[in-house]
Design a protein around this motif. Structure first.
Motif, PDB file in Angstrom:
ATOM      1  N   THR A   1       0.974  -1.225   0.154  1.00  0.00           N
ATOM      2  CA  THR A   1      -0.077   0.032  -0.047  1.00  0.00           C
ATOM      3  C   THR A   1       1.010   1.090   0.050  1.00  0.00           C
ATOM      4  N   ASP A   2       0.744   2.244  -0.808  1.00  0.00           N
ATOM      5  CA  ASP A   2       1.667   3.302  -0.898  1.00  0.00           C
ATOM      6  C   ASP A   2       0.954   4.287  -2.107  1.00  0.00           C
ATOM      7  N   GLY A   3       1.702   5.531  -1.996  1.00  0.00           N
ATOM      8  CA  GLY A   3       0.999   6.506  -2.822  1.00  0.00           C
ATOM      9  C   GLY A   3       1.703   6.679  -4.236  1.00  0.00           C
ATOM     10  N   GLY A   4       2.122   5.551  -4.881  1.00  0.00           N
ATOM     11  CA  GLY A   4       2.665   5.415  -6.201  1.00  0.00           C
ATOM     12  C   GLY A   4       4.280   5.510  -6.305  1.00  0.00           C
ATOM     13  N   ALA A   5       4.562   5.032  -7.602  1.00  0.00           N
ATOM     14  CA  ALA A   5       5.951   4.925  -7.930  1.00  0.00           C
ATOM     15  C   ALA A   5       6.934   4.436  -6.955  1.00  0.00           C
ATOM     16  N   ILE A   6       6.476   3.355  -6.272  1.00  0.00           N
ATOM     17  CA  ILE A   6       7.292   2.677  -5.585  1.00  0.00           C
ATOM     18  C   ILE A   6       7.292   1.070  -5.895  1.00  0.00           C
ATOM     19  N   CYS A   7       8.357   0.664  -6.128  1.00  0.00           N
ATOM     20  CA  CYS A   7       8.661  -0.963  -6.778  1.00  0.00           C
ATOM     21  C   CYS A   7       8.468  -1.742  -5.450  1.00  0.00           C
ATOM     22  N   CYS A   8       7.445  -2.684  -5.483  1.00  0.00           N
ATOM     23  CA  CYS A   8       7.352  -3.640  -4.540  1.00  0.00           C
ATOM     24  C   CYS A   8       7.669  -5.006  -4.979  1.00  0.00           C
TER      25      CYS A   8
END
Length: 177
Positions: A45-52
């Motif tokens: 769960t994040d605000g975007g543009a994070i590679c999981c």
């Protein structure tokens, strides 16, 4: 006065709908199931543009919950969001299943000006990579559990290994998410 207020309200509403919600968080999950977005999954769960980055055994199906309009969710075959595999476009909840292909990492972001185009990764560094925040699974009694993935190297893979070994007692020791 009512007409002026209604016109102003309509203009504000239209502006809010047209602008991407830059502070919105999206939850997205990588599943072990090869045919549907169901069953055990690691989630981010994040605000975007994070590679999981997903542990081995997960990412055969990927679901993005409530993608905003003008956004896209993507999957990659490597753990750094650089080797493109698929893209899904908002708005709405979207599921991808690879029928055997695996997304080793996933992310989401707002597309420039809401255009539907694939945006290739521009860096090979893992600067914006993270591990999943939680793991959801069914225990031996059939009850759905969701546990937090702790910070630390290989924490998600350790949880995946425990799940594959059906070591539900060890999984129960993790903090609930």
């Amino acid at each position: 006065m009512q007409i002026k207020f209604a016109t102003m309200l309509s203009a504000v509403s239209a502006a809010l709908l047209a602008a991407p919600a830059l502070t919105q968080s999206v939850t997205y999950e990588g599943y072990a199931d090869t045919t549907s977005c169901s069953g055990s999954a690691f989630g981010c769960t994040d605000g975007g543009a994070i590679c999981c980055t997903l542990p081995t055994g997960f990412g055969y199906s990927v679901q993005f919950d409530n993608l905003p309009s003008g956004s896209q969710g993507q999957g990659y075959t490597d753990g750094a969001c650089t080797s493109f595999l698929f893209s899904l476009f908002g708005p709405g909840t979207k599921c991808w299943n690879g029928g055997g292909a695996r997304a080793a990492s996933m992310n989401w972001f707002h597309s420039p000006q809401g255009r539907r185009e694939v945006v290739a990764a521009r860096s090979t560094a893992k600067a914006n990579c993270s591990t999943p925040a939680y793991f959801k699974y069914e225990d031996a009694s059939g009850e759905t559990k969701t546990i937090a993935v702790p910070a630390g190297k290989n924490a998600a893979q350790n949880i995946a290994d425990l799940y594959m070994a059906k070591n539900y007692a060890a999984l129960a020791q993790y903090q609930a998410y």
